[in-house]
Design an enzyme around this catalytic site. Structure first.
Site, PDB file in Angstrom:
ATOM      1  N   HIS A  95       0.798  -1.237   0.000  1.00 12.70           N
ATOM      2  CA  HIS A  95       0.000   0.000   0.000  1.00 12.70           C
ATOM      3  C   HIS A  95       0.823   1.275   0.000  1.00 12.70           C
ATOM      4  O   HIS A  95       0.275   2.364  -0.059  1.00 12.70           O
ATOM      5  CB  HIS A  95      -0.952   0.015   1.199  1.00 12.70           C
ATOM      6  CG  HIS A  95      -0.233   0.249   2.512  1.00 12.70           C
ATOM      7  ND1 HIS A  95       0.451  -0.734   3.161  1.00 12.70           N
ATOM      8  CD2 HIS A  95      -0.092   1.362   3.261  1.00 12.70           C
ATOM      9  CE1 HIS A  95       0.989  -0.251   4.265  1.00 12.70           C
ATOM     10  NE2 HIS A  95       0.679   1.024   4.350  1.00 12.70           N
TER      11      HIS A  95
HETATM   12  C1  UD1 Z   1      -1.927   5.251   6.408  1.00 13.74           C
HETATM   13  C2  UD1 Z   1      -0.632   5.649   7.099  1.00 13.74           C
HETATM   14  C3  UD1 Z   1       0.421   4.578   6.870  1.00 13.74           C
HETATM   15  C4  UD1 Z   1      -0.086   3.215   7.261  1.00 13.74           C
HETATM   16  C5  UD1 Z   1      -1.400   2.938   6.534  1.00 13.74           C
HETATM   17  C6  UD1 Z   1      -2.001   1.620   6.890  1.00 13.74           C
HETATM   18  C7  UD1 Z   1      -0.088   8.057   7.193  1.00 13.74           C
HETATM   19  C8  UD1 Z   1       0.738   9.110   6.610  1.00 13.74           C
HETATM   20  N1  UD1 Z   1      -0.096   6.890   6.526  1.00 13.74           N
HETATM   21  O1  UD1 Z   1      -1.700   5.206   5.009  1.00 13.74           O
HETATM   22  O2  UD1 Z   1       1.565   4.876   7.648  1.00 13.74           O
HETATM   23  O3  UD1 Z   1       0.863   2.230   6.937  1.00 13.74           O
HETATM   24  O4  UD1 Z   1      -2.325   3.982   6.880  1.00 13.74           O
HETATM   25  O5  UD1 Z   1      -3.185   1.433   6.181  1.00 13.74           O
HETATM   26  O6  UD1 Z   1      -0.696   8.270   8.220  1.00 13.74           O
HETATM   27  N2  UD1 Z   1      -9.296   4.802   2.640  1.00 13.74           N
HETATM   28  C9  UD1 Z   1     -10.469   4.090   2.658  1.00 13.74           C
HETATM   29  N3  UD1 Z   1     -10.948   3.674   3.867  1.00 13.74           N
HETATM   30  C10 UD1 Z   1     -10.330   3.954   5.044  1.00 13.74           C
HETATM   31  C11 UD1 Z   1      -9.133   4.677   5.029  1.00 13.74           C
HETATM   32  C12 UD1 Z   1      -8.626   5.095   3.812  1.00 13.74           C
HETATM   33  O7  UD1 Z   1     -11.055   3.804   1.638  1.00 13.74           O
HETATM   34  O8  UD1 Z   1     -10.822   3.539   6.114  1.00 13.74           O
HETATM   35  C13 UD1 Z   1      -8.740   5.213   1.331  1.00 13.74           C
HETATM   36  C14 UD1 Z   1      -8.995   6.647   1.006  1.00 13.74           C
HETATM   37  O9  UD1 Z   1      -9.302   6.728  -0.325  1.00 13.74           O
HETATM   38  C15 UD1 Z   1      -7.658   7.317   1.277  1.00 13.74           C
HETATM   39  C16 UD1 Z   1      -6.667   6.197   1.001  1.00 13.74           C
HETATM   40  O10 UD1 Z   1      -7.341   4.997   1.346  1.00 13.74           O
HETATM   41  O11 UD1 Z   1      -7.480   8.426   0.498  1.00 13.74           O
HETATM   42  C17 UD1 Z   1      -5.408   6.295   1.789  1.00 13.74           C
HETATM   43  O12 UD1 Z   1      -5.692   6.426   3.172  1.00 13.74           O
HETATM   44  P1  UD1 Z   1      -4.755   7.324   4.127  1.00 13.74           P
HETATM   45  O13 UD1 Z   1      -5.210   7.211   5.538  1.00 13.74           O
HETATM   46  O14 UD1 Z   1      -4.586   8.667   3.539  1.00 13.74           O
HETATM   47  O15 UD1 Z   1      -3.347   6.656   3.992  1.00 13.74           O
HETATM   48  P2  UD1 Z   1      -2.900   5.142   3.962  1.00 13.74           P
HETATM   49  O16 UD1 Z   1      -2.335   4.880   2.629  1.00 13.74           O
HETATM   50  O17 UD1 Z   1      -3.966   4.211   4.469  1.00 13.74           O
END
Ligand code: UD1
Length: 369
Positions: free
Chosen positions: A216
């Site tokens: 991811h």
């Molecule tokens: C975040 C953390 C990362 C961790 C990862 C585990 C930061 C900078 N990054 O990254 O360190 O390893 O979580 O998953 O804090 N989304 C959903 N559902 C959710 C959450 C997110 O669909 O419940 C989607 C959204 O489109 C979002 C994307 O996933 O834009 C990324 O989520 P985000 O929390 O921004 O970062 P992660 O890549 O999950």
């Protein structure tokens, strides 16, 4: 006078939940056994950085976490907007609760945002999993680690390398306590439930005869060329090895955007994100893992399951020095897989202080402050 020590415990994203749960269990154990001594009260704050059932809710249920006292429901946004939204929502909680400590875990945006709010209000900050460094400032997590550790009053570290990193950055040794790896407390505590979950049976998998993949990180999945090579290598591998690939929402979105899929390759099973117990079982029983997760590097090391980490660096070097984990890259992936498959099915050893007692040591340190 209420002599209770009051904590605000912060969690926000998937990798936080298995780090905060053991602390809550250790607080409860302390209160049950403290016999008129100082008790601990806490409020649990969920920032809502992760909000899907599969990224958040399932972990509360499987890890026995209480419902959060506050859900800030910040959701997804750019880094600046998400961090700012967390800060705006967390400040009134701090002002209302007036805790003795704000306790943050790991390295996600919620960690740094809440540490900054607390520090500016003059509230003491304790950071669990302090001192880890990848030395790669292109990773958002590395910036979160640097900010949080610069602000924290108590740095609760998992390993000697973390202590060394903090000392090198000029952090006073008086603030550093090496307590061990709190995530291993969750792992050891949940093993009986994991075994009872019969994951392999449900998925029709044979012990040691499949590969567990999670990816991811933006550096792997946000770059079209990299993701295309990864998908191609996985489809090649899947002719001989069934591949279980629970797909993170970020990765799923990118695959669709880049027109990539596993549709014509039944050997790859693209799944929705998995819960904690299923993930533990896959990690324990896979032939090897291919991942860019921090947590899975450690969980595979605990089980001595070989792990290839698709990153140029790791903030968890102990997983490499004990021998279970090694770094790989898009360019060397195929060779590295071939080499790994020629090696023993179990590698490495358990690092120091991965003993299931870290949360108890954390509670003791907070009480001693
Ligand atoms: C975040 C953390 C990362 C961790 C990862 C585990 C930061 C900078 N990054 O990254 O360190 O390893 O979580 O998953 O804090 N989304 C959903 N559902 C959710 C959450 C997110 O669909 O419940 C989607 C959204 O489109 C979002 C994307 O996933 O834009 C990324 O989520 P985000 O929390 O921004 O970062 P992660 O890549 O999950």
């Amino acid at each position: 006078m209420n002599n209770s020590l009051k904590l605000l415990l912060v969690s926000g994203a998937r990798p936080n939940f298995m780090k905060i749960a053991p602390v809550i269990h250790a607080i409860r154990a302390h209160n049950a056994a403290c016999n008129g001594g100082r008790t601990i009260s806490f409020r649990l704050v969920h920032t809502g950085q992760h909000y899907d059932e599969k990224m958040s809710g399932v972990f509360f249920q499987e890890l026995g976490l209480p419902a959060p006292d506050y859900n800030l429901e910040v959701g997804s946004a750019s880094h600046a907007a998400q961090t700012a939204n967390i800060m705006l929502a967390f400040e009134p909680v701090c002002l209302h609760e007036k805790p003795d400590w704000v306790v943050v875990v790991g390295d996600v945006n919620s960690t740094a945002a809440c540490a900054l709010v607390a520090a500016k209000l003059g509230i003491a900050v304790a950071h669990i999993e302090a001192g880890l460094r990848s030395f790669d400032r292109a990773m958002p997590e590395e910036l979160n680690r640097l900010v949080t550790d610069a602000l924290a009053d108590l740095l609760l570290t998992p390993s000697a390398d973390a202590d060394d990193n903090l000392c090198r950055e000029g952090v006073s040794g008086a603030k550093i306590r090496r307590v061990g790896n709190v995530m291993i407390d969750s792992l050891m505590g949940q093993l009986p439930q994991a075994t009872a979950a019969n994951t392999l049976e449900r998925m029709g998998l044979e012990n040691g005869r499949f590969v567990y993949v999670t990816l991811h990180r933006p550096s792997n999945v946000d770059i079209r060329e990299n993701l295309a090579v990864i998908v191609r290598e996985l489809t090649t591998l899947s002719v001989q090895w069934p591949i279980i690939f629970p797909i993170h929402p970020r990765t799923r979105r990118r695959m669709a955007e880049f027109g990539l899929s596993f549709d014509a390759h039944p050997g790859v099973r693209p799944l929705e994100p998995l819960g904690y117990l299923d993930s533990l079982n896959l990690t324990r029983n896979a032939r090897f893992l291919l991942t860019d997760s921090g947590g899975l590097q450690e969980e595979s090391t605990y089980f001595r399951t070989p792990c290839l980490t698709l990153r140029p660096n790791t903030e968890r070097p102990v997983t490499i020095t004990v021998g279970s984990n090694r770094l790989t890259s898009v360019a060397t992936l195929r060779d590295d897989i071939t080499k790994l498959l020629a090696e023993p099915e179990r590698l490495g050893a358990t690092p120091p202080l991965w003993d299931g007692r870290t949360a108890a040591r954390i509670v003791a340190e907070l009480l001693a402050e």
